[in-house]
Design a protein around this motif. Structure first.
Motif, PDB file in Angstrom:
ATOM      1  N   ILE A   1      37.041  42.586  48.530  1.00 44.32           N
ATOM      2  CA  ILE A   1      37.459  41.850  49.713  1.00 44.32           C
ATOM      3  C   ILE A   1      38.451  40.806  49.234  1.00 44.32           C
ATOM      4  O   ILE A   1      38.380  40.361  48.103  1.00 44.32           O
ATOM      5  N   ARG A   2      39.387  40.481  50.111  1.00 38.43           N
ATOM      6  CA  ARG A   2      40.393  39.498  49.734  1.00 38.43           C
ATOM      7  C   ARG A   2      39.835  38.102  49.968  1.00 38.43           C
ATOM      8  O   ARG A   2      39.275  37.824  51.025  1.00 38.43           O
ATOM      9  N   SER A   3      39.964  37.230  49.006  1.00 35.22           N
ATOM     10  CA  SER A   3      39.436  35.884  49.187  1.00 35.22           C
ATOM     11  C   SER A   3      40.509  35.018  49.846  1.00 35.22           C
ATOM     12  O   SER A   3      41.680  35.368  49.843  1.00 35.22           O
ATOM     13  N   PRO A   4      40.072  33.889  50.424  1.00 38.22           N
ATOM     14  CA  PRO A   4      41.035  32.998  51.080  1.00 38.22           C
ATOM     15  C   PRO A   4      42.218  32.676  50.163  1.00 38.22           C
ATOM     16  O   PRO A   4      43.347  32.554  50.619  1.00 38.22           O
ATOM     17  N   ALA A   5      41.946  32.546  48.886  1.00 37.91           N
ATOM     18  CA  ALA A   5      43.004  32.174  47.956  1.00 37.91           C
ATOM     19  C   ALA A   5      43.955  33.345  47.690  1.00 37.91           C
ATOM     20  O   ALA A   5      44.981  33.171  47.039  1.00 37.91           O
TER      21      ALA A   5
ATOM     22  N   ARG B   1      38.405  39.384  62.375  1.00 39.91           N
ATOM     23  CA  ARG B   1      37.780  40.680  62.614  1.00 39.91           C
ATOM     24  C   ARG B   1      37.283  40.745  64.040  1.00 39.91           C
ATOM     25  O   ARG B   1      36.923  39.731  64.618  1.00 39.91           O
TER      26      ARG B   1
ATOM     27  N   ALA C   1      33.230  35.670  48.564  1.00 34.44           N
ATOM     28  CA  ALA C   1      34.665  35.619  48.288  1.00 34.44           C
ATOM     29  C   ALA C   1      35.152  34.175  48.248  1.00 34.44           C
ATOM     30  O   ALA C   1      35.919  33.779  47.365  1.00 34.44           O
TER      31      ALA C   1
ATOM     32  N   ASP D   1      36.527  39.565  38.559  1.00 38.27           N
ATOM     33  CA  ASP D   1      36.538  39.551  40.024  1.00 38.27           C
ATOM     34  C   ASP D   1      35.129  39.652  40.587  1.00 38.27           C
ATOM     35  O   ASP D   1      34.864  39.252  41.714  1.00 38.27           O
TER      36      ASP D   1
ATOM     37  N   SER E   1      43.279  36.145  45.994  1.00 41.26           N
ATOM     38  CA  SER E   1      42.855  37.041  44.928  1.00 41.26           C
ATOM     39  C   SER E   1      41.758  37.955  45.454  1.00 41.26           C
ATOM     40  O   SER E   1      41.270  37.781  46.559  1.00 41.26           O
ATOM     41  N   ARG E   2      41.368  38.918  44.664  1.00 37.58           N
ATOM     42  CA  ARG E   2      40.357  39.828  45.170  1.00 37.58           C
ATOM     43  C   ARG E   2      38.985  39.487  44.614  1.00 37.58           C
ATOM     44  O   ARG E   2      38.864  39.033  43.480  1.00 37.58           O
ATOM     45  N   GLN E   3      38.002  39.711  45.438  1.00 35.40           N
ATOM     46  CA  GLN E   3      36.628  39.497  45.015  1.00 35.40           C
ATOM     47  C   GLN E   3      35.935  40.836  45.055  1.00 35.40           C
ATOM     48  O   GLN E   3      36.021  41.562  46.038  1.00 35.40           O
TER      49      GLN E   3
ATOM     50  N   GLY F   1      33.735  36.037  39.884  1.00 40.15           N
ATOM     51  CA  GLY F   1      34.475  34.948  40.505  1.00 40.15           C
ATOM     52  C   GLY F   1      35.040  33.972  39.489  1.00 40.15           C
ATOM     53  O   GLY F   1      35.101  32.771  39.734  1.00 40.15           O
ATOM     54  N   ILE F   2      35.438  34.475  38.333  1.00 42.09           N
ATOM     55  CA  ILE F   2      36.101  33.634  37.346  1.00 42.09           C
ATOM     56  C   ILE F   2      37.350  34.372  36.866  1.00 42.09           C
ATOM     57  O   ILE F   2      37.603  35.490  37.298  1.00 42.09           O
ATOM     58  N   THR F   3      38.129  33.763  36.020  1.00 49.66           N
ATOM     59  CA  THR F   3      39.366  34.409  35.565  1.00 49.66           C
ATOM     60  C   THR F   3      39.095  35.356  34.403  1.00 49.66           C
ATOM     61  O   THR F   3      38.085  35.233  33.708  1.00 49.66           O
TER      62      THR F   3
ATOM     63  N   LEU G   1      32.767  42.927  45.519  1.00 47.19           N
ATOM     64  CA  LEU G   1      31.483  42.708  46.165  1.00 47.19           C
ATOM     65  C   LEU G   1      30.375  43.544  45.566  1.00 47.19           C
ATOM     66  O   LEU G   1      29.258  43.094  45.395  1.00 47.19           O
TER      67      LEU G   1
ATOM     68  N   GLY H   1      41.606  30.304  55.744  1.00 47.78           N
ATOM     69  CA  GLY H   1      42.014  31.666  55.383  1.00 47.78           C
ATOM     70  C   GLY H   1      40.965  32.720  55.649  1.00 47.78           C
ATOM     71  O   GLY H   1      40.840  33.684  54.900  1.00 47.78           O
TER      72      GLY H   1
ATOM     73  N   GLY I   1      33.831  32.342  45.172  1.00 50.92           N
ATOM     74  CA  GLY I   1      34.411  32.797  43.924  1.00 50.92           C
ATOM     75  C   GLY I   1      35.751  32.170  43.636  1.00 50.92           C
ATOM     76  O   GLY I   1      36.024  31.751  42.510  1.00 50.92           O
ATOM     77  N   ARG I   2      36.575  32.064  44.631  1.00 50.66           N
ATOM     78  CA  ARG I   2      37.949  31.658  44.358  1.00 50.66           C
ATOM     79  C   ARG I   2      38.452  30.448  45.098  1.00 50.66           C
ATOM     80  O   ARG I   2      39.432  29.830  44.689  1.00 50.66           O
TER      81      ARG I   2
ATOM     82  N   MET J   1      26.818  31.913  42.431  1.00 55.61           N
ATOM     83  CA  MET J   1      28.174  31.387  42.434  1.00 55.61           C
ATOM     84  C   MET J   1      28.212  29.944  42.877  1.00 55.61           C
ATOM     85  O   MET J   1      29.093  29.192  42.484  1.00 55.61           O
TER      86      MET J   1
ATOM     87  N   VAL K   1      35.871  46.165  56.686  1.00 58.52           N
ATOM     88  CA  VAL K   1      35.618  44.842  56.150  1.00 58.52           C
ATOM     89  C   VAL K   1      36.079  44.763  54.700  1.00 58.52           C
ATOM     90  O   VAL K   1      36.605  43.758  54.255  1.00 58.52           O
TER      91      VAL K   1
END
Lengths: 246, 246
Positions: free
Chosen positions: B62-66, A231, A141, B185, B68-70, B188-190, B72, A227, A144-145, B143, B92
Motif C-alpha cells: 500500500i502506498r504510504s502518505p509519504a 476510497r 502505512a 518496507d 513510499s510503499r509499505q 517501515g524502516i530504510t 502489508l 495524504g 511506517g513512513r 511500529m 485497497v
DNA sequence: CGACTTCTTGAGGAGACTCAAGGGTGGTGG
DNA sequence: CCACCACCCTTGAGTCTCCTCAAGAAGTCG
C-alpha cells in the motif's frame, strides 16, 4: 437490544431486514454498564466474548513489545467489538471504556448459527471486518513512513468521518471523549509530543483540538497533509446473498 | 485448482470436505502466471478481484502518505489474496510477485453465493480475516513503540512461523525470497537501516540473514527481544456450522 | 565477462524520546 | 461558595534512534 434508536453498524453496508434485526436482538445478552476507564475484558482472557456497544465510546488496545499500550480502534455506539478474538482461544485485545458505556454480549455460538441461518448478516459482518483490516493497513502505512504531524492529521480526519457516520449533521466542530494520552497511544507517539504536534496543527491553522473538542479549520489543507487514500465503500454489493433468504 | 498437492489456507482452521473443495475448484478462474516483480493488480483498480495464490510468493503493498510503499503482508501458496478490497469499489492494495507466481482469480459473486450455500467455508474465511486483522494489529503495536531491531526480530519470527505452517519440517534455517529492500518496507524502516539492524542481530548471535536464507541462532533470545504475544488459534471451533451442511 | 541489482559502509542531521517540573481545569467536600 | 485535589495539559533541555545523501563492494544473470 434495549435502545430502539441505535444504529447497528452492519447497516453501514446494507440495511437490515426486520427478521435479521430480530435475530440479533434475540441472542444479545443483558446490558452491561461500565464506568469510564474500566476494562470490559483484558487481553489474554480465555474464551473471549463478542460485544455490541450500545452507548458511549470504548477502545481496543493491545500491549506493545515495549510494554506500553497501543490503541487499535475507537469504538462508537453500534460497533461490534471483539471479532478478531474469535480466531483465538485468548482475547487479542483489551477493551476499555472511554466514557461510561453500555454493552451487550453475544455468545460465540450465535455467530456460527448465524452463518448457517442468516448468510446475509454473516456476509455483512465479513465486509465490516475487511473494512477494519483496511483501516489498520492504513495505520501501518502511516506509522511506517509518515511523521507524527501527518499521523495525527490522518487520525483526526478518520475520527471526523466516523463521527459523521453516526450523525451526518456533524459540522467542522465536534466532540470526542479522547484525552491527549489516548491520541498518543493511537498515533504511536508520546503524550508530550502529541501536545507539540497539536500546537503545530493549530499554528498552521489546520485544526484546533481543545478540551475534547476538535475544530477543523482547513479541511482541504488537512487532507493534503494527511495524504489519506480516497476510497468508496461498497454499500449494497450485488453479490450479497438474497435479502429474502431466511 | 490445478495443483492437487496445494494446501488451501482455509485448512488452517478446519479441513475442508470434498464437496467444499470441489466448490472452490469449480469457481476458480484459469491459471495466471506472473514473473517476479510484476504487479498482479494495482492499488486503486476498479472492481477488484479475489485471487488464490497457487504457487510462489507474493506481497500486498500500500502506498504510504509519504509516497513510499509499505508492505502489508507476504502471501504464500494457498493464501487468498484481495479479501479486504471486497469492501471497496477500488482495490485497497497492490499485489506484486516476489517470485514467479501462479494465481487463480475468483469472481466476487462466487463469494456471495458461498455465504448462502457453503456457510462453513464462509465462516472459515471469516476466521482467516480475523487472524489477518490480528497480525496487522500486532504490526501497528510494534511500529508504534518498538525500535527497529525489535520489529525486525518480530518479522523474522512471524516469517518462520508461517513457513513452518506450509512445511512443518522446517528447521532453524530456511529460505525466503525477500530482499532487504522488502524487509525494509515490511518493517517501515530504510534499506540502509535494515542492513545495520541485521548486522546487529548477527552480532548478538540471534539471527543470521544472508542471501535470502534466514538462520535462527537463538530462538528464545529472539523471542524475548521481539516480545510477541503468545496466542493459540482456534483450530476447529465447535460453533462452526455443521460440516454436513450443504 | 559485463550490466544490473542488491548489499554495505560512512558522516551528518532531524524528529521524536526521556526526564522533570510547572500550570490549568473540573470535581468534591467542607 | 470557596478550597483543595486529582487529572490533564504544557513547556524546556538534552539525548538517541533512525534518516538522508552518497559512494563503493559484492553478488547475479544473461
Amino acid at each position: 437490544v434495549s435502545d430502539g434508536t441505535e444504529t447497528v453498524r452492519l447497516e453501514a453496508f446494507a440495511s437490515l431486514q426486520d427478521h435479521e434485526r430480530g435475530m440479533l436482538e434475540a441472542v444479545a445478552g443483558p446490558a452491561i454498564r461500565l464506568a469510564r476507564g474500566k476494562t470490559l475484558r483484558p487481553e489474554g482472557e480465555r474464551d473471549p466474548q463478542l460485544y455490541l456497544l450500545a452507548s458511549g465510546w470504548a477502545a481496543s488496545t493491545i500491549r506493545s513489545p515495549a510494554g506500553s499500550r497501543q490503541l487499535l480502534k475507537i469504538h462508537m455506539p453500534g460497533d461490534m467489538m471483539g471479532l478478531p478474538s474469535l480466531a483465538y482461544h485468548e482475547a487479542v485485545d483489551t477493551i476499555v471504556a472511554l466514557t461510561p458505556i453500555v454493552v451487550h454480549s453475544f455468545p460465540s455460538a450465535a455467530i456460527g448459527a448465524m452463518f448457517a441461518s442468516h448468510p446475509r448478516i454473516a456476509a455483512l459482518l465479513f465486509l465490516i471486518s475487511q473494512e477494519e483490516r483496511t483501516m489498520l493497513a492504513d495505520r501501518v502505512a502511516a506509522m511506517g513512513r509518515a511523521g507524527a504531524v501527518q499521523r495525527v492529521a490522518a487520525l483526526i480526519l478518520q475520527l471526523h468521518a466516523r463521527v459523521m457516520r453516526h450523525d451526518p449533521a456533524t459540522g467542522d466542530s465536534f466532540h470526542v471523549p479522547i484525552r491527549q494520552a489516548e491520541l498518543a497511544d493511537l498515533a504511536g507517539i508520546t503524550t508530550v509530543h502529541v501536545n507539540r504536534v497539536l500546537q503545530e496543527l493549530r499554528a498552521r491553522e489546520l485544526v484546533h483540538w481543545s478540551r475534547q473538542t476538535i475544530t477543523i479549520l482547513d479541511q482541504p489543507g488537512l487532507r493534503a497533509l494527511a495524504g489519506l487514500p480516497e476510497r468508496t465503500m461498497v454499500s449494497e454489493p450485488d453479490w450479497l446473498p438474497d435479502r429474502s433468504a431466511a
